[in-house]
Scaffold this motif. Sequence first.
Motif, PDB file in Angstrom:
ATOM      1  N   THR A  76       0.806  -1.227   0.000  1.00  0.00           N
ATOM      2  CA  THR A  76       0.000   0.000   0.000  1.00  0.00           C
ATOM      3  C   THR A  76       0.833   1.269   0.000  1.00  0.00           C
ATOM      4  O   THR A  76       0.352   2.310  -0.447  1.00  0.00           O
ATOM      5  CB  THR A  76      -0.953   0.030   1.199  1.00  0.00           C
ATOM      6  OG1 THR A  76      -0.190  -0.091   2.408  1.00  0.00           O
ATOM      7  CG2 THR A  76      -1.981  -1.096   1.104  1.00  0.00           C
ATOM      8  N   HIS A  77       2.031   1.210   0.521  1.00  0.00           N
ATOM      9  CA  HIS A  77       2.903   2.383   0.589  1.00  0.00           C
ATOM     10  C   HIS A  77       4.344   1.946   0.321  1.00  0.00           C
ATOM     11  O   HIS A  77       4.773   0.913   0.832  1.00  0.00           O
ATOM     12  CB  HIS A  77       2.875   3.029   1.984  1.00  0.00           C
ATOM     13  CG  HIS A  77       1.527   3.478   2.413  1.00  0.00           C
ATOM     14  ND1 HIS A  77       0.595   2.622   2.947  1.00  0.00           N
ATOM     15  CD2 HIS A  77       0.947   4.694   2.385  1.00  0.00           C
ATOM     16  CE1 HIS A  77      -0.499   3.292   3.233  1.00  0.00           C
ATOM     17  NE2 HIS A  77      -0.318   4.553   2.898  1.00  0.00           N
ATOM     18  N   VAL A  78       5.048   2.759  -0.447  1.00  0.00           N
ATOM     19  CA  VAL A  78       6.473   2.513  -0.697  1.00  0.00           C
ATOM     20  C   VAL A  78       7.178   3.858  -0.737  1.00  0.00           C
ATOM     21  O   VAL A  78       6.761   4.755  -1.465  1.00  0.00           O
ATOM     22  CB  VAL A  78       6.710   1.795  -2.053  1.00  0.00           C
ATOM     23  CG1 VAL A  78       8.205   1.615  -2.308  1.00  0.00           C
ATOM     24  CG2 VAL A  78       5.988   0.465  -2.116  1.00  0.00           C
ATOM     25  N   GLU A  79       8.223   3.979   0.060  1.00  0.00           N
ATOM     26  CA  GLU A  79       9.152   5.098  -0.083  1.00  0.00           C
ATOM     27  C   GLU A  79      10.525   4.472  -0.264  1.00  0.00           C
ATOM     28  O   GLU A  79      11.064   3.850   0.658  1.00  0.00           O
ATOM     29  CB  GLU A  79       9.129   6.048   1.105  1.00  0.00           C
ATOM     30  CG  GLU A  79       9.951   7.289   0.819  1.00  0.00           C
ATOM     31  CD  GLU A  79       9.747   8.424   1.788  1.00  0.00           C
ATOM     32  OE1 GLU A  79      10.665   9.266   1.861  1.00  0.00           O
ATOM     33  OE2 GLU A  79       8.713   8.466   2.473  1.00  0.00           O
ATOM     34  N   LYS A  82      13.389   3.448   2.188  1.00  0.00           N
ATOM     35  CA  LYS A  82      13.008   3.889   3.538  1.00  0.00           C
ATOM     36  C   LYS A  82      12.005   2.935   4.175  1.00  0.00           C
ATOM     37  O   LYS A  82      12.217   2.487   5.287  1.00  0.00           O
ATOM     38  CB  LYS A  82      12.441   5.302   3.510  1.00  0.00           C
ATOM     39  CG  LYS A  82      13.487   6.331   3.189  1.00  0.00           C
ATOM     40  CD  LYS A  82      12.966   7.728   3.385  1.00  0.00           C
ATOM     41  CE  LYS A  82      14.096   8.707   3.072  1.00  0.00           C
ATOM     42  NZ  LYS A  82      13.701  10.075   3.303  1.00  0.00           N
ATOM     43  N   TYR A  83      10.902   2.658   3.488  1.00  0.00           N
ATOM     44  CA  TYR A  83       9.911   1.751   4.058  1.00  0.00           C
ATOM     45  C   TYR A  83       8.930   1.282   2.996  1.00  0.00           C
ATOM     46  O   TYR A  83       8.811   1.873   1.933  1.00  0.00           O
ATOM     47  CB  TYR A  83       9.141   2.404   5.214  1.00  0.00           C
ATOM     48  CG  TYR A  83       8.162   3.461   4.781  1.00  0.00           C
ATOM     49  CD1 TYR A  83       6.829   3.139   4.528  1.00  0.00           C
ATOM     50  CD2 TYR A  83       8.555   4.790   4.611  1.00  0.00           C
ATOM     51  CE1 TYR A  83       5.923   4.103   4.118  1.00  0.00           C
ATOM     52  CE2 TYR A  83       7.666   5.754   4.213  1.00  0.00           C
ATOM     53  CZ  TYR A  83       6.344   5.396   3.963  1.00  0.00           C
ATOM     54  OH  TYR A  83       5.458   6.358   3.547  1.00  0.00           O
ATOM     55  N   PHE A  84       8.248   0.188   3.325  1.00  0.00           N
ATOM     56  CA  PHE A  84       7.079  -0.242   2.559  1.00  0.00           C
ATOM     57  C   PHE A  84       6.109  -0.902   3.521  1.00  0.00           C
ATOM     58  O   PHE A  84       6.472  -1.303   4.629  1.00  0.00           O
ATOM     59  CB  PHE A  84       7.445  -1.151   1.377  1.00  0.00           C
ATOM     60  CG  PHE A  84       8.052  -2.484   1.733  1.00  0.00           C
ATOM     61  CD1 PHE A  84       7.255  -3.604   1.925  1.00  0.00           C
ATOM     62  CD2 PHE A  84       9.430  -2.618   1.827  1.00  0.00           C
ATOM     63  CE1 PHE A  84       7.830  -4.834   2.225  1.00  0.00           C
ATOM     64  CE2 PHE A  84      10.021  -3.845   2.125  1.00  0.00           C
ATOM     65  CZ  PHE A  84       9.209  -4.957   2.324  1.00  0.00           C
ATOM     66  N   VAL A  85       4.844  -0.954   3.104  1.00  0.00           N
ATOM     67  CA  VAL A  85       3.781  -1.509   3.934  1.00  0.00           C
ATOM     68  C   VAL A  85       3.035  -2.557   3.127  1.00  0.00           C
ATOM     69  O   VAL A  85       2.656  -2.306   1.979  1.00  0.00           O
ATOM     70  CB  VAL A  85       2.794  -0.403   4.384  1.00  0.00           C
ATOM     71  CG1 VAL A  85       1.647  -0.996   5.215  1.00  0.00           C
ATOM     72  CG2 VAL A  85       3.512   0.699   5.151  1.00  0.00           C
ATOM     73  N   ASP A  86       2.842  -3.732   3.738  1.00  0.00           N
ATOM     74  CA  ASP A  86       1.962  -4.723   3.123  1.00  0.00           C
ATOM     75  C   ASP A  86       0.749  -4.923   4.018  1.00  0.00           C
ATOM     76  O   ASP A  86       0.860  -4.941   5.239  1.00  0.00           O
ATOM     77  CB  ASP A  86       2.691  -6.046   2.828  1.00  0.00           C
ATOM     78  CG  ASP A  86       3.139  -6.794   4.052  1.00  0.00           C
ATOM     79  OD1 ASP A  86       2.329  -7.569   4.603  1.00  0.00           O
ATOM     80  OD2 ASP A  86       4.302  -6.619   4.467  1.00  0.00           O
TER      81      ASP A  86
END
Length: 155
Positions: A76-79, A82-86
Amino acid sequence: MKTYFLKTEQNIPITLNEAWDFFSSPLNLAKITPQDMRFVVTSDFNANTKMYAGMIITYKISPLLGIKMNWMTEITHVEDKKYFVDEQRFGPYALWHHQHHFKEIEGGVQMTDLLHYAIPYGPFGRLANAFFVKGKVDQIFDYRTKAIEKMFGKL
């Protein structure tokens, strides 16, 4: 709905680019998942597939007594770096929100995982978490820590 939280941190003696390349590839997840869970990515990816927000990843997994389950997550989110969200879209949890954070530190990378999850079925789900699920989630993350140390070393 009762939600549960797990935070893990691991320092890894690799570069941020190496960490990002490894952990942001869905195909590498099986390498850090306990083999008895028979984890298989069923999405049609190749080694060059890059993660992006909106990516759907499908798996087959056997978390209990060898019973196969389908699981679907969305990134859902990727930087970048730095980070990502599943987040689970279909699977065994009422809620699965898993953040993967990466930060350069002296000698390597600090990887932090923040997991929020919930079990369906109200009081039965709370009992299942107390007697089984929490222990299984902890076991998976402990295994992952050891697998990462075996692959990359310890900082």
